[in-house]
Design a protein around this motif. Structure first.
Motif, short mmCIF file in Angstrom:
data_model
loop_
_atom_site.label_atom_id
_atom_site.label_comp_id
_atom_site.label_asym_id
_atom_site.label_seq_id
_atom_site.Cartn_x
_atom_site.Cartn_y
_atom_site.Cartn_z
N PHE A 186 0.99 -1.38 0.01
CA PHE A 186 0.03 -0.01 -0.05
C PHE A 186 0.91 1.26 -0.17
CE2 PHE A 186 -3.19 -3.02 1.64
CZ PHE A 186 -4.21 -2.90 1.02
N ARG A 187 0.41 2.17 -0.80
CA ARG A 187 1.15 3.55 -1.06
C ARG A 187 0.55 4.49 0.08
NH1 ARG A 187 4.48 2.91 -5.63
NH2 ARG A 187 4.96 4.94 -5.63
N HIS A 188 1.34 5.36 0.53
CA HIS A 188 0.84 6.36 1.45
C HIS A 188 1.36 7.84 1.05
CE1 HIS A 188 -0.86 3.23 3.90
NE2 HIS A 188 0.52 2.37 3.72
N PHE A 189 0.82 9.00 1.40
CA PHE A 189 1.34 10.24 1.39
C PHE A 189 2.15 10.64 2.33
CE2 PHE A 189 -2.68 10.46 -1.15
CZ PHE A 189 -2.06 10.81 -2.68
N THR A 190 3.36 11.44 2.05
CA THR A 190 4.19 12.23 3.13
C THR A 190 4.31 13.44 2.35
OG1 THR A 190 6.39 11.52 1.80
CG2 THR A 190 5.43 10.06 3.47
N ASN A 191 4.62 14.36 3.36
CA ASN A 191 4.97 15.70 2.83
C ASN A 191 5.59 16.55 3.98
OD1 ASN A 191 2.82 18.48 3.72
ND2 ASN A 191 2.12 15.95 4.37
N ASN A 192 6.14 17.83 3.77
CA ASN A 192 6.73 18.61 4.55
C ASN A 192 6.20 19.80 5.27
OD1 ASN A 192 9.24 17.53 5.75
ND2 ASN A 192 10.23 18.16 3.95
N VAL A 193 4.79 19.93 4.68
CA VAL A 193 4.21 21.26 4.88
C VAL A 193 3.00 20.96 5.95
CG1 VAL A 193 2.62 23.07 4.01
CG2 VAL A 193 4.31 21.89 2.21
N ARG A 194 2.16 20.00 6.08
CA ARG A 194 1.11 19.92 6.97
C ARG A 194 0.51 18.51 7.03
NH1 ARG A 194 -0.84 23.36 2.97
NH2 ARG A 194 -2.17 22.19 1.57
N PRO A 195 -0.05 18.31 8.13
CA PRO A 195 -0.62 16.70 8.30
C PRO A 195 -1.72 16.62 7.43
CG PRO A 195 -0.33 17.61 10.35
CD PRO A 195 0.09 18.72 9.68
N ILE A 196 -1.82 15.46 6.59
CA ILE A 196 -2.99 15.31 5.62
C ILE A 196 -4.15 14.63 6.41
CG2 ILE A 196 -3.54 14.51 3.36
CD1 ILE A 196 -1.07 15.13 2.47
N HIS A 197 -5.13 15.18 6.70
CA HIS A 197 -6.37 14.40 7.30
C HIS A 197 -7.45 14.38 6.54
CE1 HIS A 197 -4.92 15.74 11.61
NE2 HIS A 197 -4.07 14.92 11.07
N SER A 198 -7.54 14.92 5.33
CA SER A 198 -8.63 15.01 4.27
C SER A 198 -8.25 15.67 3.15
CB SER A 198 -9.85 15.85 5.02
OG SER A 198 -9.64 16.95 4.96
N PRO A 199 -9.23 15.26 2.03
CA PRO A 199 -8.67 15.80 0.85
C PRO A 199 -8.11 17.34 0.82
CG PRO A 199 -10.26 14.35 0.37
CD PRO A 199 -10.22 14.60 1.89
N TYR A 259 12.45 9.64 5.57
CA TYR A 259 12.10 10.26 6.84
C TYR A 259 13.00 11.38 7.08
CZ TYR A 259 15.27 6.94 8.56
OH TYR A 259 16.59 6.04 8.68
N GLU A 260 14.15 11.42 6.56
CA GLU A 260 15.23 12.49 6.92
C GLU A 260 14.79 13.68 6.18
OE1 GLU A 260 19.01 9.64 7.20
OE2 GLU A 260 18.77 10.69 5.09
N VAL A 261 13.95 13.50 4.90
CA VAL A 261 13.44 14.97 4.40
C VAL A 261 12.14 14.98 4.24
CG1 VAL A 261 15.67 14.97 3.17
CG2 VAL A 261 13.73 13.68 2.35
N GLN A 262 11.33 14.17 5.04
CA GLN A 262 9.84 14.23 5.33
C GLN A 262 9.34 14.37 6.63
OE1 GLN A 262 7.28 14.07 1.91
NE2 GLN A 262 8.99 15.56 2.17
N ARG A 263 8.48 15.20 7.07
CA ARG A 263 7.89 15.16 8.40
C ARG A 263 6.66 14.50 8.60
NH1 ARG A 263 6.87 20.78 11.97
NH2 ARG A 263 6.17 19.53 13.86
N TYR A 264 5.69 14.52 7.72
CA TYR A 264 4.50 13.94 7.80
C TYR A 264 4.03 12.83 6.91
CZ TYR A 264 3.63 18.75 9.92
OH TYR A 264 4.07 19.94 10.80
N LEU A 265 3.40 11.76 7.82
CA LEU A 265 2.90 10.62 6.86
C LEU A 265 1.55 10.23 7.16
CD1 LEU A 265 3.38 7.91 5.41
CD2 LEU A 265 4.22 7.11 7.67
N THR A 266 0.72 10.02 6.00
CA THR A 266 -0.52 9.78 6.23
C THR A 266 -0.71 8.46 5.77
OG1 THR A 266 -1.36 12.15 6.02
CG2 THR A 266 -2.96 10.35 5.47
#
Length: 375
Positions: A186-199, A259-266
């Motif tokens: 399964f693939r999941h989103f990561t990003n450095n801006v904000r947590p992703i809870h919804s679209p 994880y060294e360059v990304q903060r949030y994982l959904t």
């Protein structure tokens, strides 16, 4: 002294005189006996030679070359674990008569290159996922976003009638036979801006995606900005802020140290990657029925190892990532929002690429599998 054989002249010995005709008749009987005896010797030799040829043919060395793109570490890479298991099962069952050569880490090219080689018959086998759609578009039916809620449902569908139907279609439309299904995960989103809870949280985020239409439309449907970037450049692109995020299985996020360059994982599980274990059709059909069944059994068992290694590494990786990233698991209601938007956009496009009936059938197969697990 007279000769005693058929070369001796006829004569008399006491009262047992015989004529020239008697002599010739006796010699002919001797010659006939030798001819009969010689014929039997020749026939025996031919039979012996035939048996030797048959025995040699039975012991004819067969080599299967199997390629994949994962690292050569069976404890990290599920494809390599699968390939090594297949090799051990086939070689032990045949006493080495069938030899399996494993080529990991793209030694025979990337997925597209070695799938082309399998399709042409220049190598015998390969394990691949994303590139399969370039040879067999129907493989994209498994790329429908949020198709499977968990691994159990995915495995039930893949091993069931619908998965078998897709394998038969591949055999009809390509020069390859799918022996078994493995798992990319399964693939999941990561990003450095904000947590992703919804679209809504995806709005405006630049997300690195694979260079495939399905993933481009998936991210667009959720409000993000899809940016295709080759895998070797992903880490540096995230580090330098070229993109805000990316999407991958958690074991890949761990292995690549994202994880060294990304903060949030959904943990939204928006896509479930499928590994196809393919063999050249002409090569497979050249094997004896016994060898074909042996290879099918070995491939099926090896694919279970693929799935087990992947499940284990996903669990271990998730435990590790909790120490480095902020992880969020969407609620069922939030996942429903993701699913509605993404499925609508991707299915609309996918209906123009493959038989629409296949889309309806896979959705029905998922519902049936979910019901079997009480979901």
């Amino acid at each position: 002294m007279r000769g005693s054989g058929c070369d001796a002249a006829p004569g008399q010995s006491g009262t047992n005189a015989y004529t020239h005709e008697n002599h010739e008749e006796g010699c002919e009987n001797v010659r006939s006996g030798w001819r009969s005896r010689g014929l039997w010797l020749v026939l025996a030799a031919l039979v012996a030679m035939s048996l030797l040829v048959d025995a040699a043919a039975a012991q004819r060395q067969i080599t299967i070359r199997i390629a994949h793109a994962d690292p050569p570490d069976p404890f990290v890479a599920q494809k390599h674990a699968q390939a090594l298991t297949f090799k051990a099962l086939v070689e032990s069952a045949t006493g080495g008569r069938i030899r399996v050569e494993v080529y990991p880490a793209g030694q025979l090219g990337g997925e597209r290159e070695y799938l082309e080689a399998v399709n042409l018959g220049t190598i015998e086998m390969g394990i691949a996922s994303g590139a399969m759609a370039g040879f067999f578009p129907e493989a994209m039916v498994f790329d429908i976003p949020y198709l499977f809620p968990n691994q159990a449902v995915a495995w039930r569908v893949l091993d069931g009638p619908f998965g078998q139907k897709i394998s038969k279609l591949m055999e009809q439309k390509t020069n390859m036979i799918n022996l078994a299904y493995g798992e990319v995960g399964f693939r999941h989103f990561t990003n450095n801006v904000r947590p992703i809870h919804s679209p809504q949280d995806m709005q405006g985020l630049k997300i690195r995606v694979q260079e495939t239409p399905v993933y481009v439309r998936l991210v667009q449907s959720l409000g993000g900005s899809p940016t295709p970037i080759p895998w070797p450049e992903v880490y540096s692109s995230l580090d330098q802020g070229v993109v805000d995020g990316q999407e991958n299985p958690v074991s890949t996020i761990d292995y690549a140290r994202l994880y060294e360059v990304q903060r949030y994982l959904t943990l939204d599980g928006h896509s479930y990657g499928v590994d196809f274990t393919v063999i050249n059709k002409r090569f497979f059909n050249s094997l004896s029925p016994e060898d074909q069944q042996l290879i099918r059994r070995a491939a099926f068992t090896a694919a279970r190892v693929n799935q087990g290694i992947k499940a284990l590494n996903e669990a271990l990786a998730l435990n590790k990532l909790q120490q480095h990233m902020e992880i969020y698991s969407p609620t069922p209601e939030e996942l429903a929002q993701f699913r509605t938007l993404a499925q609508q956009a991707v299915i609309e496009w996918l209906r123009t690429q493959i038989d629409p009936a296949l889309i309806d059938e896979v959705l029905a197969a998922v519902r049936e599998a979910e019901a079997s697990f009480g979901i």
